[in-house]
Design a protein around this motif. Structure first.
Motif, PDB file in Angstrom:
ATOM      1  N   LYS A 184    -108.369  32.021  47.935  1.00 39.99           N
ATOM      2  CA  LYS A 184    -107.823  30.695  48.229  1.00 39.99           C
ATOM      3  C   LYS A 184    -106.330  30.545  47.930  1.00 39.99           C
ATOM      4  N   ASP A 217    -115.838  34.963  38.972  1.00 32.98           N
ATOM      5  CA  ASP A 217    -115.366  34.457  40.265  1.00 32.98           C
ATOM      6  C   ASP A 217    -114.386  33.320  39.993  1.00 32.98           C
ATOM      7  N   GLY A 273    -110.810  37.177  52.320  1.00 30.78           N
ATOM      8  CA  GLY A 273    -111.389  35.900  51.893  1.00 30.78           C
ATOM      9  C   GLY A 273    -112.128  36.054  50.587  1.00 30.78           C
ATOM     10  N   GLY A 274    -112.499  34.923  49.992  1.00 30.93           N
ATOM     11  CA  GLY A 274    -113.135  34.934  48.680  1.00 30.93           C
ATOM     12  C   GLY A 274    -114.497  35.600  48.693  1.00 30.93           C
ATOM     13  N   GLY A 275    -115.369  35.126  49.608  1.00 29.64           N
ATOM     14  CA  GLY A 275    -116.724  35.665  49.663  1.00 29.64           C
ATOM     15  C   GLY A 275    -116.698  37.164  49.932  1.00 29.64           C
ATOM     16  N   GLU A 276    -115.763  37.545  50.779  1.00 31.59           N
ATOM     17  CA  GLU A 276    -115.640  38.971  51.105  1.00 31.59           C
ATOM     18  C   GLU A 276    -115.232  39.773  49.859  1.00 31.59           C
ATOM     19  N   PRO A 330    -118.098  24.295  43.681  1.00 35.00           N
ATOM     20  CA  PRO A 330    -118.950  23.782  44.757  1.00 35.00           C
ATOM     21  C   PRO A 330    -120.198  23.063  44.252  1.00 35.00           C
ATOM     22  N   ILE A 332    -112.237  32.246  42.357  1.00 30.71           N
ATOM     23  CA  ILE A 332    -111.722  31.936  43.694  1.00 30.71           C
ATOM     24  C   ILE A 332    -111.194  30.494  43.762  1.00 30.71           C
ATOM     25  N   GLN A 333    -111.849  29.586  43.036  1.00 29.65           N
ATOM     26  CA  GLN A 333    -111.342  28.195  43.015  1.00 29.65           C
ATOM     27  C   GLN A 333    -110.494  27.914  41.789  1.00 29.65           C
ATOM     28  N   TYR A 383    -121.937  29.345  43.344  1.00 28.57           N
ATOM     29  CA  TYR A 383    -121.564  29.515  44.753  1.00 28.57           C
ATOM     30  C   TYR A 383    -120.583  30.667  44.830  1.00 28.57           C
ATOM     31  N   HIS A 384    -120.911  31.665  45.650  1.00 19.86           N
ATOM     32  CA  HIS A 384    -120.040  32.835  45.729  1.00 19.86           C
ATOM     33  C   HIS A 384    -119.716  33.258  47.156  1.00 19.86           C
ATOM     34  N   GLY A 385    -120.040  32.417  48.139  1.00 25.70           N
ATOM     35  CA  GLY A 385    -119.697  32.772  49.513  1.00 25.70           C
ATOM     36  C   GLY A 385    -120.891  32.629  50.437  1.00 25.70           C
ATOM     37  N   GLU A 409    -118.934  31.769  37.766  1.00 22.28           N
ATOM     38  CA  GLU A 409    -117.682  31.012  37.847  1.00 22.28           C
ATOM     39  C   GLU A 409    -117.430  30.417  36.457  1.00 22.28           C
TER      40      GLU A 409
HETATM   41  C1  LIG Z   1    -116.309  29.800  43.612  1.00 16.62           C
HETATM   42  C2  LIG Z   1    -116.243  30.284  45.010  1.00 16.62           C
HETATM   43  N1  LIG Z   1    -116.611  31.537  45.280  1.00 16.62           N
HETATM   44  C3  LIG Z   1    -116.570  32.037  46.536  1.00 16.62           C
HETATM   45  C4  LIG Z   1    -116.138  31.258  47.591  1.00 16.62           C
HETATM   46  C5  LIG Z   1    -116.101  31.841  48.974  1.00 16.62           C
HETATM   47  O1  LIG Z   1    -114.793  31.973  49.392  1.00 16.62           O
HETATM   48  P1  LIG Z   1    -114.452  32.042  50.951  1.00 16.62           P
HETATM   49  O2  LIG Z   1    -114.860  30.735  51.542  1.00 16.62           O
HETATM   50  O3  LIG Z   1    -112.976  32.305  50.995  1.00 16.62           O
HETATM   51  O4  LIG Z   1    -115.260  33.184  51.503  1.00 16.62           O
HETATM   52  C6  LIG Z   1    -115.763  29.945  47.352  1.00 16.62           C
HETATM   53  C7  LIG Z   1    -115.354  29.061  48.457  1.00 16.62           C
HETATM   54  O5  LIG Z   1    -115.372  27.860  48.374  1.00 16.62           O
HETATM   55  C8  LIG Z   1    -115.817  29.445  46.031  1.00 16.62           C
HETATM   56  O6  LIG Z   1    -115.463  28.189  45.747  1.00 16.62           O
END
Ligand SMILES: Cc1ncc(COP(=O)(O)O)c(C=O)c1O
Length: 450
Positions: free
Chosen positions: A271, A242, A107-110, A214, A244-245, A135-137, A209
């Motif tokens: 994601k 980051d 997962g992203g946060g991980e 978020p 992730i999005q 936002y990072h998890g 980011e």
């Molecule tokens: C920018 C960003 N970083 C980290 C995350 C965390 O990812 P995850 O929900 O897959 O752990 C998200 C999730 O929305 C995110 O948008």
């Protein structure tokens, strides 16, 4: 007798962020989802902002995952598999210059957490700086990197990992350091001042980011990315981005970093990369890795570097390439941005429309001067859109930023219909805000005690 899944869900599923109107879905295809009653919905959120970037239930992803499950679903952590090696090689070919080694997790946060641990291990320093609005998890550590207080405030004392802190961002619409044509300079200076003053040479990394999804799609001026990059290089602080999005075609380029010539030392993704299969990755430079690190237990997860996630990722990378999805994000993104900007000419409730690509945020305000978020109206609008067959999400501190990030494979007809329902939703929000203003302005009925 039909099964009452709603009541079973209440009895047996432990939820988070559940709403009264939350639906139970049965199946998905492309940009469409069907609930248990067979009602069809269009998904402007690609799942939770990404997993369905290639569309729900893409047959090539489903087939690749099924094939890998039948052949080799997992390996012991001391060993390897071919799909993982292939996937990491493919990622190296498309990540910013010099980033060649990838770690895969679920997962992203991980993946952010793994990247942070990596940065701490390779620099021998413990502090990490992130931004307001970040936002990072939601793991205990990544929550401390979040610059959205509401995400942390429920923790007793809003406690965080002691070596993590935030500095003000260069948010273009609601700049924390005040309005002004060049306020990004102050935000770059905030990083310099922090490195000079608040730390004792212990900063391992700066984490950001490219667009703070978020937080409500907060975007920074191009100069800010350059400034931050310069400071990180000068001070020997690792730059972790980051994506992730924003990553993988969503913003009209393979990475949003590419749009601003950002060259991270570590790039985190998730994601969209799994096409619905859980995945998170970070990719970094080979020269950062000490000789012994890869045989140490600096990080160890049952599901790290596993073949099914890699198989899903390989299928997604193929689709992105074959269907030229970065270009599609540019074209559809330009169309949608123009659509919302036209609406902003008619409806004052739209304060701002922000891209890039098909990563769009529409910021609803009660007043364009004060930029006060239209929170209550947006809460109702989420239900309005749902009643009209549209899955939306409103983000940001005031839950007032409509996110528009449908699958990049959305067919033209569905895309048009999404925009039409969005128009009706905007009209609804305007009406709600007007109604609230009238109510607030109305004289109180006689006889009300003060
Ligand atoms: C920018 C960003 N970083 C980290 C995350 C965390 O990812 P995850 O929900 O897959 O752990 C998200 C999730 O929305 C995110 O948008």
């Amino acid at each position: 007798m039909t099964t009452d899944y709603r009541s079973l869900s209440n009895d047996y599923v432990l939820h988070a962020v559940k709403k009264e109107k939350s639906l139970i879905f049965d199946r998905g295809e492309g940009s469409r989802l069907w609930d248990l009653d067979g009602k069809m919905y269009l998904d402007t959120m690609s799942g939770s902002a990404g997993p369905a970037m290639v569309g729900h239930a893409h047959p090539a992803v489903a087939e690749a995952v099924a094939r890998q499950m039948a052949k080799l679903p997992s390996t012991n952590i001391l060993h390897e598999s071919v799909p993982v090696i292939e996937f990491c090689r493919r990622l190296a070919a498309i990540t910013p210059h010099g980033l060649t080694k990838t770690f895969i997790c679920t997962g992203g946060g991980e993946a952010v957490e793994a990247a942070i641990k990596f940065a701490i291990r390779v620099t021998g320093r413990v502090e990490v700086i992130s931004l307001t609005g970040a936002y990072h998890g939601m793991s205990l550590a990544t929550m401390g990197l979040t610059g959205m207080p509401a995400m942390r405030s429920w923790l007793p004392g809003a406690i965080r990992w002691p070596a993590f802190r935030q500095i003000p961002s260069a948010d273009s619409y609601r700049p924390p350091l005040g309005e002004g044509p060049e306020n990004w300079r102050a935000a770059v200076h905030a990083l310099e001042a922090d490195l000079d003053g608040a730390s004792s040479g212990q900063v391992a990394a700066f984490l950001m980011e490219i667009v703070q999804g978020p937080n409500g799609h907060s975007l920074f001026p191009a100069e800010y990315y350059r400034g931050i990059q310069r400071v990180c290089r000068e001070r020997g602080v690792l730059l972790i981005v980051d994506e992730i999005q924003t990553g993988l075609a969503r913003c009209g380029a393979t990475w949003a970093s590419d749009l601003f010539d950002v060259r991270p030392d570590i790039l985190v993704a998730g994601k969209a990369l799994g096409g619905g299969f859980p995945i998170g990755t970070f990719t970094t430079r080979k020269d950062l890795i000490p000789d012994t690190l890869e045989s140490e237990a600096w990080h160890m997860l049952t599901f790290m570097n596993q073949p099914v996630a890699a198989a899903a990722g390989l299928a997604v990378l193929d689709i992105v390439e074959k269907e030229n999805l970065a270009e599609r994000a540019r074209v559809l993104g330009a169309e949608a941005t123009e659509w919302f900007r036209q609406l902003a000419r008619r409806y004052e409730v739209i304060g701002d429309v922000r891209g890039p690509g098909l990563f769009i945020g529409v910021d609803f305000v009660e007043d364009r001067e004060t930029k006060g978020p239209a929170t209550t109206a947006c809460r109702k609008a989420w239900e309005y859109a749902l009643d009209h067959g549209l899955i939306t999400q409103f983000g940001g501190i005031g839950a007032n930023v409509l996110k528009f990030k449908p699958p990049l494979t959305t067919p033209e007809a569905d895309f048009k219909q999404m925009l039409e329902i969005c128009s009706d939703t905007v009209a609804f929000i305007q009406q709600e805000v007007d109604r609230q203003k009238v109510k607030r302005a109305a004289p109180e009925p006689a006889g009300v005690a003060r």
